[in-house]
Scaffold this motif. Structure first.
Motif, short mmCIF file in Angstrom:
data_model
loop_
_atom_site.label_atom_id
_atom_site.label_comp_id
_atom_site.label_asym_id
_atom_site.label_seq_id
_atom_site.Cartn_x
_atom_site.Cartn_y
_atom_site.Cartn_z
N PRO A 105 0.87 -1.17 0.07
CA PRO A 105 -0.29 0.01 0.00
C PRO A 105 0.99 1.23 0.04
CG PRO A 105 0.01 -1.03 2.21
CD PRO A 105 0.78 -1.98 1.29
N VAL A 106 1.21 1.71 -1.25
CA VAL A 106 2.08 3.00 -1.55
C VAL A 106 1.11 3.85 -2.38
CG1 VAL A 106 4.33 2.00 -0.89
CG2 VAL A 106 3.43 2.10 -3.13
N ARG A 111 -1.50 -3.26 14.38
CA ARG A 111 -1.86 -3.24 13.03
C ARG A 111 -0.50 -2.56 12.18
NH1 ARG A 111 -7.54 -0.08 11.59
NH2 ARG A 111 -6.37 -0.65 9.40
N ALA A 112 0.06 -1.81 12.75
CA ALA A 112 1.29 -1.48 11.92
C ALA A 112 2.48 -2.56 11.90
CB ALA A 112 2.11 -0.19 12.82
N LEU A 113 2.57 -3.24 13.08
CA LEU A 113 3.14 -4.47 12.75
C LEU A 113 3.09 -5.65 11.60
CD1 LEU A 113 4.20 -4.96 16.59
CD2 LEU A 113 5.70 -4.18 14.95
N HIS A 114 1.61 -5.62 11.64
CA HIS A 114 1.27 -6.53 10.49
C HIS A 114 1.64 -6.08 9.23
CE1 HIS A 114 -0.86 -9.79 12.60
NE2 HIS A 114 -1.34 -8.77 13.40
N LEU A 115 1.41 -4.53 8.73
CA LEU A 115 1.87 -4.21 7.57
C LEU A 115 3.47 -4.22 7.59
CD1 LEU A 115 1.66 -2.44 5.27
CD2 LEU A 115 1.70 -0.24 6.71
N VAL A 119 16.63 -7.30 5.23
CA VAL A 119 15.05 -7.21 4.48
C VAL A 119 15.10 -5.90 3.87
CG1 VAL A 119 13.92 -8.93 5.99
CG2 VAL A 119 14.04 -6.57 6.62
N ALA A 120 13.98 -5.61 3.00
CA ALA A 120 13.50 -4.17 2.91
C ALA A 120 13.37 -3.32 4.03
CB ALA A 120 12.70 -3.90 2.01
N LEU A 143 5.51 -5.77 4.37
CA LEU A 143 6.75 -5.28 3.73
C LEU A 143 7.87 -5.94 3.50
CD1 LEU A 143 8.12 -2.53 2.75
CD2 LEU A 143 8.64 -2.04 5.09
N GLN A 144 8.27 -6.52 4.82
CA GLN A 144 9.47 -7.49 4.78
C GLN A 144 9.37 -8.77 4.07
OE1 GLN A 144 10.14 -8.20 9.05
NE2 GLN A 144 11.12 -6.04 9.08
N ARG A 145 7.96 -9.24 3.89
CA ARG A 145 7.65 -10.33 3.08
C ARG A 145 7.80 -10.08 1.44
NH1 ARG A 145 3.44 -11.98 6.81
NH2 ARG A 145 2.17 -11.38 5.31
N GLN A 146 7.17 -9.02 1.23
CA GLN A 146 6.71 -8.78 -0.17
C GLN A 146 7.68 -7.84 -0.95
OE1 GLN A 146 1.97 -8.74 1.19
NE2 GLN A 146 2.60 -7.56 -0.61
N ALA A 147 8.47 -6.79 -0.31
CA ALA A 147 9.13 -5.88 -0.91
C ALA A 147 10.24 -6.15 -1.46
CB ALA A 147 9.47 -4.47 0.08
N PRO A 148 10.75 -6.03 -2.75
CA PRO A 148 11.91 -6.52 -3.26
C PRO A 148 13.00 -5.60 -2.76
CG PRO A 148 10.69 -5.07 -5.17
CD PRO A 148 9.70 -5.37 -3.75
N CYS A 149 14.30 -5.96 -2.25
CA CYS A 149 15.20 -5.41 -1.58
C CYS A 149 16.53 -5.51 -2.53
CB CYS A 149 15.31 -5.64 -0.25
SG CYS A 149 15.93 -7.23 -0.01
#
Length: 343
Positions: free
Chosen positions: A76-77, A116-120, A182-183, A124-130
């Motif tokens: 979500p950006v 909620r922020a920690l779930h986001l 991670v990212a 981020l750490q699972r999905q963001a390419p880094c």
């Protein structure tokens, strides 16, 4: 209207084939950098946000590249509608004005929002390419840490660096480099999480790097809007450790070792923030940032206290640094309640 905002208005008018007068800009906000934000309304009523990032001061290329990569990764950006890197102008999706920090009321509300922020953060750490992000390497970690003795000790307080500093500096860097990569958003904070369409969205991510898994965790937990007790911190950290091991972000590691790594990362960040706030005051003439020093000093003390090996530096903080800071804040007429309420 100054010359640059007029240039921005003419630019956005051209993007939408509209007359200049049809695109008045409403001032939204600036931040600690040179970026500034405006809002404007299209003839159909749709609102957009314009980012003005002077290219001589800000790297809009990084923001644009990360926004596109993370949106492609279904994170979500905000969407980008027009980009002029040479001018430093970007037209963005308008996420509104509802920021997570507006919702941090009592302890129960705050815990709900932090979870909620920690779930986001997990997303981020699972999905963001880094792989294309800059490395959060030894040199960068060292430069950040060195802001503390340069700007806080030498230039603001005019006190010497303690003998324990070199060993602490290297220990913090080693601890950070030992963690999975991670990212890293690098400012994952309640001020940079927007509530839009009943979900949290990421903004202000242009400084993202490939780095330690715990950095964004402590960026949130030891940020500017909450001072959690050690008991609450331990609960957040342990829950994060278990979930990260379950989904493969974190290899098997015992609770005490990971807790010390997280707290060490928080110490690194708190020292960096103290240095940055002193630099903003002295170099950039933004003295309001001095008012935040006591809060981050409290974060620093809690982090140091959680790692027994850092006891000597904590003693120096209590006996030398804190009295010197109090004297400087008194001299500048700044209130400094160094004993903040622990929630």
């Amino acid at each position: 209207m100054n010359e640059r905002s007029e240039t921005l208005q003419r630019w956005i008018a051209r993007q939408h084939a509209l007359p200049f007068d049809a695109c008045p800009l409403d001032d939204v906000a600036g931040d600690a950098s040179f970026r500034h934000y405006y809002r404007f309304r299209l003839p159909n009523g749709t609102q957009r946000v314009l980012m003005d990032a002077p290219p001589e001061h800000e790297n809009s290329q990084a923001f644009v590249d990360i926004a596109r990569a993370w949106r492609a990764a279904r994170l979500p950006v905000p969407a980008l509608y027009a980009v002029d890197l040479e001018a430093g102008f970007v037209e963005l999706e308008d996420l509104g004005d509802d920021v997570m920090h507006h919702h941090l009321g009592d302890d129960a509300d705050a815990r709900t929002w932090f979870e909620r922020a920690l779930h986001l953060l997990e997303r981020l750490q699972r999905q963001a390419p880094c792989d294309d992000l800059p490395e959060y390497d030894h040199a960068l970690l060292a430069r950040e840490l060195d802001l503390f003795p340069e700007w806080c000790l030498t230039k603001l307080l005019e006190i010497p660096v303690p003998p324990s500093w070199p060993a602490l500096r290297e220990s913090l860097i080693d601890s950070a480099l030992a963690q999975p990569r991670v990212a890293v958003h690098r400012d994952f904070d309640a001020m940079n999480l927007m509530l839009h369409e009943d979900a949290l969205w990421l903004i202000d991510f242009q400084d993202a790097v490939k780095g330690p898994i715990s950095y964004d965790l402590v960026s949130l937990l030891r940020g500017r809007y909450r001072l959690w007790s050690q008991v609450h911190m331990a609960g957040f950290i342990e829950n994060f450790r278990q979930r990260a091991q379950e989904d493969g972000r974190l290899p098997p590691i015992d609770a005490d070792t990971f807790h010390h790594q997280v707290e060490a990362m928080g110490v690194q960040r708190s020292l960096k923030v103290l240095g940055i706030f002193c630099r903003l005051t002295l170099r950039d003439a933004k003295p309001r940032y001095l008012e935040r020093l006591p809060h981050f000093l409290a974060h620093l003390r809690q982090g140091l206290a959680a790692v027994p090996a850092y006891g000597e530096f904590l003693t120096w903080i209590d006996t030398t640094f804190t009295p010197a800071l109090c004297r400087e804040l008194d001299r500048r007429g700044i209130d400094h309640p160094l004993e903040e309420r622990i929630s």
